[in-house]
Design a protein around this motif. Structure first.
Motif, PDB file in Angstrom:
ATOM      1  N   THR A 129     -41.427   5.845  -6.670  1.00 59.50           N
ATOM      2  CA  THR A 129     -42.831   5.458  -6.565  1.00 59.50           C
ATOM      3  C   THR A 129     -43.565   6.379  -5.592  1.00 59.50           C
ATOM      4  O   THR A 129     -43.112   6.605  -4.480  1.00 59.50           O
ATOM      5  CB  THR A 129     -42.961   4.011  -6.083  1.00 59.50           C
ATOM      6  N   THR A 130     -44.701   6.899  -6.011  1.00 58.42           N
ATOM      7  CA  THR A 130     -45.477   7.788  -5.153  1.00 58.42           C
ATOM      8  C   THR A 130     -46.251   7.018  -4.094  1.00 58.42           C
ATOM      9  O   THR A 130     -46.665   7.593  -3.094  1.00 58.42           O
ATOM     10  CB  THR A 130     -46.465   8.614  -5.983  1.00 58.42           C
ATOM     11  N   VAL A 131     -46.463   5.710  -4.327  1.00 57.55           N
ATOM     12  CA  VAL A 131     -47.276   4.903  -3.427  1.00 57.55           C
ATOM     13  C   VAL A 131     -46.773   3.459  -3.470  1.00 57.55           C
ATOM     14  O   VAL A 131     -46.181   3.021  -4.462  1.00 57.55           O
ATOM     15  CB  VAL A 131     -48.775   4.979  -3.829  1.00 57.55           C
ATOM     16  N   ASN A 132     -47.020   2.724  -2.402  1.00 60.30           N
ATOM     17  CA  ASN A 132     -46.598   1.327  -2.354  1.00 60.30           C
ATOM     18  C   ASN A 132     -47.204   0.512  -3.489  1.00 60.30           C
ATOM     19  O   ASN A 132     -46.597  -0.454  -3.960  1.00 60.30           O
ATOM     20  CB  ASN A 132     -46.988   0.722  -0.998  1.00 60.30           C
ATOM     21  N   CYS A 133     -48.377   0.901  -3.960  1.00 55.99           N
ATOM     22  CA  CYS A 133     -49.083   0.138  -4.998  1.00 55.99           C
ATOM     23  C   CYS A 133     -48.339   0.109  -6.332  1.00 55.99           C
ATOM     24  O   CYS A 133     -48.643  -0.732  -7.189  1.00 55.99           O
ATOM     25  CB  CYS A 133     -50.483   0.711  -5.214  1.00 55.99           C
ATOM     26  N   GLY A 169     -53.796   5.968   2.320  1.00 53.86           N
ATOM     27  CA  GLY A 169     -54.308   5.615   3.640  1.00 53.86           C
ATOM     28  C   GLY A 169     -53.964   6.654   4.679  1.00 53.86           C
ATOM     29  O   GLY A 169     -53.738   6.343   5.850  1.00 53.86           O
ATOM     30  N   MET A 170     -53.908   7.925   4.275  1.00 53.62           N
ATOM     31  CA  MET A 170     -53.533   9.018   5.165  1.00 53.62           C
ATOM     32  C   MET A 170     -54.295  10.272   4.756  1.00 53.62           C
ATOM     33  O   MET A 170     -54.877  10.333   3.663  1.00 53.62           O
ATOM     34  CB  MET A 170     -52.027   9.285   5.079  1.00 53.62           C
ATOM     35  N   PRO A 497     -39.466   7.162   4.464  1.00 55.89           N
ATOM     36  CA  PRO A 497     -39.978   8.470   4.904  1.00 55.89           C
ATOM     37  C   PRO A 497     -40.582   8.375   6.310  1.00 55.89           C
ATOM     38  O   PRO A 497     -41.074   7.320   6.719  1.00 55.89           O
ATOM     39  CB  PRO A 497     -41.069   8.788   3.869  1.00 55.89           C
ATOM     40  N   TRP A 498     -40.532   9.467   7.033  1.00 59.75           N
ATOM     41  CA  TRP A 498     -41.081   9.540   8.389  1.00 59.75           C
ATOM     42  C   TRP A 498     -42.603   9.607   8.310  1.00 59.75           C
ATOM     43  O   TRP A 498     -43.167  10.519   7.706  1.00 59.75           O
ATOM     44  CB  TRP A 498     -40.521  10.778   9.073  1.00 59.75           C
ATOM     45  N   LEU A 499     -43.284   8.653   8.921  1.00 59.28           N
ATOM     46  CA  LEU A 499     -44.741   8.611   8.937  1.00 59.28           C
ATOM     47  C   LEU A 499     -45.247   9.154  10.267  1.00 59.28           C
ATOM     48  O   LEU A 499     -45.102   8.507  11.304  1.00 59.28           O
ATOM     49  CB  LEU A 499     -45.247   7.175   8.727  1.00 59.28           C
ATOM     50  N   GLN A 500     -45.837  10.342  10.239  1.00 57.90           N
ATOM     51  CA  GLN A 500     -46.353  10.944  11.457  1.00 57.90           C
ATOM     52  C   GLN A 500     -47.864  10.718  11.620  1.00 57.90           C
ATOM     53  O   GLN A 500     -48.387  10.844  12.714  1.00 57.90           O
ATOM     54  CB  GLN A 500     -46.073  12.446  11.468  1.00 57.90           C
ATOM     55  N   SER A 501     -48.559  10.433  10.533  1.00 57.66           N
ATOM     56  CA  SER A 501     -50.019  10.379  10.593  1.00 57.66           C
ATOM     57  C   SER A 501     -50.526   8.977  10.862  1.00 57.66           C
ATOM     58  O   SER A 501     -49.798   7.992  10.721  1.00 57.66           O
ATOM     59  CB  SER A 501     -50.608  10.868   9.267  1.00 57.66           C
TER      60      SER A 501
END
Length: 504
Positions: A129-133, A169-170, A497-501
């Motif tokens: 999935t590319t996005v949670n949605c 959202g980034m 995945p690592w969320l840096q933003s």
């Protein structure tokens, strides 16, 4: 079994291998314990003044915050981290190693050879999935493929829905977005996936169109967007049809014997205790040395958990630029944590401390031993594709799911995970082998542990013998033997995945 263990010639501490009571005389050290010493914890071998360094493994693990008497318990009440100069001694411990005398049978496994020449240890069909949605739709598609349906495809290990909580959202551009796309392109082309369905909503930041050029293997990747398909029901129907096509292709691939040089192993430790750096981690290091000498690759990661021990890696750097790249990542983490009003030494965690680890320096010295003794051949950013063979380092957080996700994205087709307090981590599409640092844990959580390295602590096995057993188990699991976490069906929820933003 000995009461205590002194690990370095110049150490100021010994480790209690079993609980020691206050007033108990310890014959091996010819001293009396002044306080209760829990198993795995440290006691002072001589008096230590306030501010003086304290050594374990012949390395500094912290500084005394108050006077410490001989025989006293050393832990958080009297030991802390302070700044001190590391001697990086770049490249001074590099050497040419000869391959061990092992037969081809002892250094081969049965894997799935892919068209690009890489080899999988598993043969999954993935829904990424590319996005949670799009997570719920992905799970509905995967749920259709019950064990009864999959029984018609005996060469396929399953249909895996890889879902997560980000993808939108980034900011659309910059390193955080590039990092996320590296993760997805790495999973989409992973050798443990025969093929992958990319599933998006349609309007998210992490667009499928941005991923396709990074993937470069359209024959093994299909894509669907819920908005374009006409909604949930239509997308589930289309997705199921595509997965059936992928299953037919995946089932045509069978295992064949290949050399261990095709193995790329991610090294992890989680829920560590003081025994981890004495048993499971150095035993895994022995297995890594065997793998490297057989032409394979091992990925050491978790940058905040090699902090304070990085000088042991810079000395093994095959080229000076490799050492400088590692030092640069250490400085990045110091700035990163300070920017977020934290500290890189906000570690160990409560469970680590209960197991006897006091400072991040002590924890890191044990963690580094997972990497064995061979040269460090490369340093990668998070989720970069690992191309260099031998021991390499990948920058990542210490949080196991995030770190392992980066290693798998980089190409790890197997994970070796040491633990002293206990872990139930799974990591589809890559099998995760659990190595217990102590026998009590292995017995208590036998349903989750694959191998017991506590035999080293018990005096029943040497580090070298345990390492040989780990290497043998690696080859067996790479050939299809199921790990404990696989038997439980774990591994889909752990994708992180690592969320840096900032979340916008």
């Amino acid at each position: 079994m000995a009461h205590v263990l002194k690990l370095g010639k110049h150490d100021d501490v010994a480790v209690a291998l079993q609980p020691v009571n206050a007033g108990e005389f310890i014959p091996e050290l010819q001293l009396t314990a002044l306080s209760d010493i829990p198993a795995g914890h440290k006691l002072a071998l001589q008096a230590i003044d306030t501010g003086s360094p304290v050594r374990k493994f012949d390395q500094i693990i912290g500084f005394a915050t108050q006077p410490i008497a001989k025989g006293q318990h050393i832990h958080t009440q009297n030991l802390a981290v302070a700044d001190f100069e590391r001697d990086y001694a770049i490249g001074t411990n590099t050497f040419i190693t000869d391959a061990p005398q092992l037969t081809q049978h002892e250094t081969s496994f049965d894997g799935f050879v892919r068209p690009d020449g890489r080899v999988g240890t598993r043969n999954y069909v993935g829904i990424l999935t590319t996005v949670n949605c799009s997570a719920s739709v992905a799970r509905r598609i995967a749920a259709h493929f019950t064990p009864e349906i999959l029984s018609a495809y005996p060469n396929v290990d399953g249909v895996v829905a890889i879902t997560h909580g980000t993808g939108c959202g980034m900011a659309e551009h910059g390193e955080p977005a590039n990092l996320l796309r590296r993760v997805f392109s790495g999973y989409a082309t992973h050798p443990n996936f025969a093929s992958v369905l990319l599933l998006g909503l349609g309007c998210e930041t992490n667009q499928i169109d941005h991923l396709v050029p990074l993937i470069g293997q359209p024959g093994t990747v299909a894509a669907l967007a819920i908005q374009e398909e006409g909604g949930t029901t239509a997308t589930i129907k289309s997705g199921i049809a595509k997965i059936y096509e992928m299953l037919q292709q995946a089932n045509a691939v069978t295992r064949s014997s290949v050399p261990a040089s095709h193995l790329v192993i991610g090294l992890q430790c989680g829920g560590s205790d003081a025994y981890s750096g004495i048993s499971a981690n150095p035993a895994l290091g022995v297995a890594v040395d065997r793998l490297v000498r057989a032409g394979g690759t091992a990925i050491l990661s978790e940058t905040p958990e090699i902090y304070g021990a990085e000088h042991l890696l810079t000395r093994r750097a095959a080229h000076p630029e490799i050492a400088h790249r590692l030092i640069e990542r250490i400085h990045w983490w110091e700035e990163y944590t300070a920017r977020h009003k934290g500290s890189i030494d906000n570690n160990p965690q409560p469970g680590n401390k209960a197991g006897g680890l006091t400072t991040i320096l002590e924890k890191s010295l044990g963690a580094v031993s997972k990497g064995g003794t061979t040269n460090l051949n490369a340093v990668y950013l998070y989720a970069e594709q690992v191309r260099q063979r031998g021991l390499v380092f990948m920058d990542s957080p210490g949080f196991d799911p995030v770190s392992a996700t980066g290693q798998v994205a980089g190409g790890a087709n197997l994970i070796c995970f040491t633990t002293g307090r206990g872990s139930v981590f799974g990591c589809k599409p890559t099998p995760s082998i659990k190595l217990a640092s102590n026998t009590a844990l292995f017995r208590r959580m036998s349903d989750d542990m694959d191998l017991n390295c506590g035999s080293i602590i018990d005096g029943e096995e040497t580090v070298e013998q345990s390492g040989a057993a780990i290497f043998k188990e690696i080859l067996a699991i790479a050939s299809g033997k199921l790990t404990r976490s696989e038997l439980h069906g774990f591994g889909e929820e752990e994708f992180q995945p690592w969320l840096q933003s900032a979340t916008l």
